[in-house]
Design a protein around this motif. Structure first.
Motif, short mmCIF file in Angstrom:
data_model
loop_
_atom_site.label_atom_id
_atom_site.label_comp_id
_atom_site.label_asym_id
_atom_site.label_seq_id
_atom_site.Cartn_x
_atom_site.Cartn_y
_atom_site.Cartn_z
N ARG A 23 40.96 109.48 62.16
CA ARG A 23 41.62 109.91 60.92
C ARG A 23 42.88 110.74 61.19
NH1 ARG A 23 41.69 114.10 57.13
NH2 ARG A 23 41.42 113.46 54.94
N SER A 24 42.80 111.72 62.07
CA SER A 24 43.97 112.56 62.35
C SER A 24 45.11 111.74 62.95
CB SER A 24 43.59 113.70 63.29
OG SER A 24 42.82 114.67 62.63
N HIS A 28 41.87 106.50 51.48
CA HIS A 28 41.10 105.73 52.46
C HIS A 28 39.78 106.43 52.79
CE1 HIS A 28 44.04 102.56 53.00
NE2 HIS A 28 44.97 103.51 52.87
N ASP A 29 39.76 107.77 52.73
CA ASP A 29 38.48 108.49 52.82
C ASP A 29 37.51 107.96 51.77
OD1 ASP A 29 39.35 110.18 54.87
OD2 ASP A 29 39.85 111.82 53.52
N TRP A 61 35.87 105.98 61.42
CA TRP A 61 37.10 106.34 60.70
C TRP A 61 37.46 107.80 60.96
CZ3 TRP A 61 41.57 105.86 58.61
CH2 TRP A 61 42.03 106.75 57.63
N GLN A 62 36.47 108.69 60.88
CA GLN A 62 36.75 110.10 61.11
C GLN A 62 37.29 110.35 62.52
OE1 GLN A 62 36.72 112.67 59.00
NE2 GLN A 62 36.18 111.30 57.31
N ILE A 94 45.70 109.28 52.82
CA ILE A 94 44.54 109.44 53.69
C ILE A 94 43.28 109.67 52.85
CG2 ILE A 94 43.46 110.96 55.40
CD1 ILE A 94 45.48 109.14 56.67
N ARG A 142 42.67 100.33 63.12
CA ARG A 142 42.54 100.64 61.70
C ARG A 142 42.26 99.37 60.91
NH1 ARG A 142 47.51 102.59 57.84
NH2 ARG A 142 46.32 102.76 55.89
N TYR A 174 36.13 104.47 52.62
CA TYR A 174 35.08 104.50 53.65
C TYR A 174 33.79 105.12 53.11
CZ TYR A 174 38.19 102.81 57.27
OH TYR A 174 39.03 102.01 58.02
N HIS A 184 46.73 109.82 60.21
CA HIS A 184 47.58 110.74 59.46
C HIS A 184 48.91 110.92 60.19
CE1 HIS A 184 47.29 114.28 56.44
NE2 HIS A 184 48.55 114.05 56.71
N GLU A 188 31.97 105.10 58.82
CA GLU A 188 32.67 106.29 58.37
C GLU A 188 32.93 107.25 59.54
OE1 GLU A 188 32.68 109.47 54.67
OE2 GLU A 188 30.97 108.13 54.94
#
Length: 219
Positions: A159-160, A139-140, A155-156, A136, A92, A143, A163, A152
């Motif tokens: 992402r989960s 941070h979305d 990151w996706q 979250i 991250r 990005y 979280h 991006e």
């Protein structure tokens, strides 16, 4: 002789996608804590679907890192090990460094306004789980403002898991969480607006370090 098919016929996956969304939301809302079992039969009954879409949904969530499957236990919500925490934190950090650099160098005023709007939503969060969701989404927005498609997408891909990282953090300790997180993110927005890369990167690193230190308190 009929021409040989080069690809298999498409299958509709809408139902499995919806089931995955419902299970993911249940995890993120705290209904299923890390380590909780996710039984196909129970989920199918609760969602009013057959076991097939549930099985597909669990496989999808496993690819996201949100679910783990073991032959003797079945599917469970992922419990992050110390190594998981360390790897997620370092990855991250690497992605966020590039994102911040891109935002500082290239983001428009509208991009920065979108980030600030995401930060302001934190002030209306009613509980810790909603605050994590807002974190979250902040941070979305960062990005998205970076304007770097592959960044991006990277990151996706985690992402989960990030979280889940933050959910695990509030599970260890939520003392002062609701009161301090909005201010931290207001400071991040202010730093981004200065377009001072070093100061901004230092603040983002400090923000990540708080969560990492809380998680390291686990015995």
């Amino acid at each position: 002789m009929a021409e040989q098919r080069k690809v298999a016929p498409a299958r509709r996956r809408g139902l499995a996608d919806e089931v995955a969304d419902r299970i993911r939301e249940a995890v993120f809302s705290g209904a299923y804590a890390p380590g909780s079992q996710l039984r196909e039969v129970e989920l199918a009954e609760a969602l009013g679907v057959s076991r097939g879409p549930v099985r597909e949904a669990l496989l999808r969530l496993e690819r996201e890192g949100l679910v783990r499957s073991e032959w003797h236990r079945g599917a469970t919500v992922t419990t992050l090990s110390p190594q998981d925490v360390s790897e997620l934190d370092s990855l991250r950090g690497a992605l966020e460094q590039l994102a911040v650099q891109q935002v500082v160098a290239h983001a428009s005023d509208d991009d920065l306004a979108a980030i600030e709007k995401a930060a302001r939503r934190m002030e209306r969060a009613d509980d810790e789980h909603e605050m994590v969701r807002c974190d979250i989404e902040f941070h979305d927005a960062v990005y998205a403002a970076a304007g770097h498609q592959r960044l991006e997408e990277a990151w996706q891909a985690i992402r989960s898991q990030v979280h889940l990282f933050l959910l695990t953090r509030i599970g260890v300790s939520s003392d002062g969480y609701l009161s301090t997180i909005p201010g931290e993110h207001r400071d991040l927005v202010t730093a981004l607006r200065t377009r001072d890369a070093k100061t901004t990167l230092d603040l983002f690193a400090e923000h990540r370090r708080h969560a990492f230190e809380v998680l390291n308190q686990r015995t």
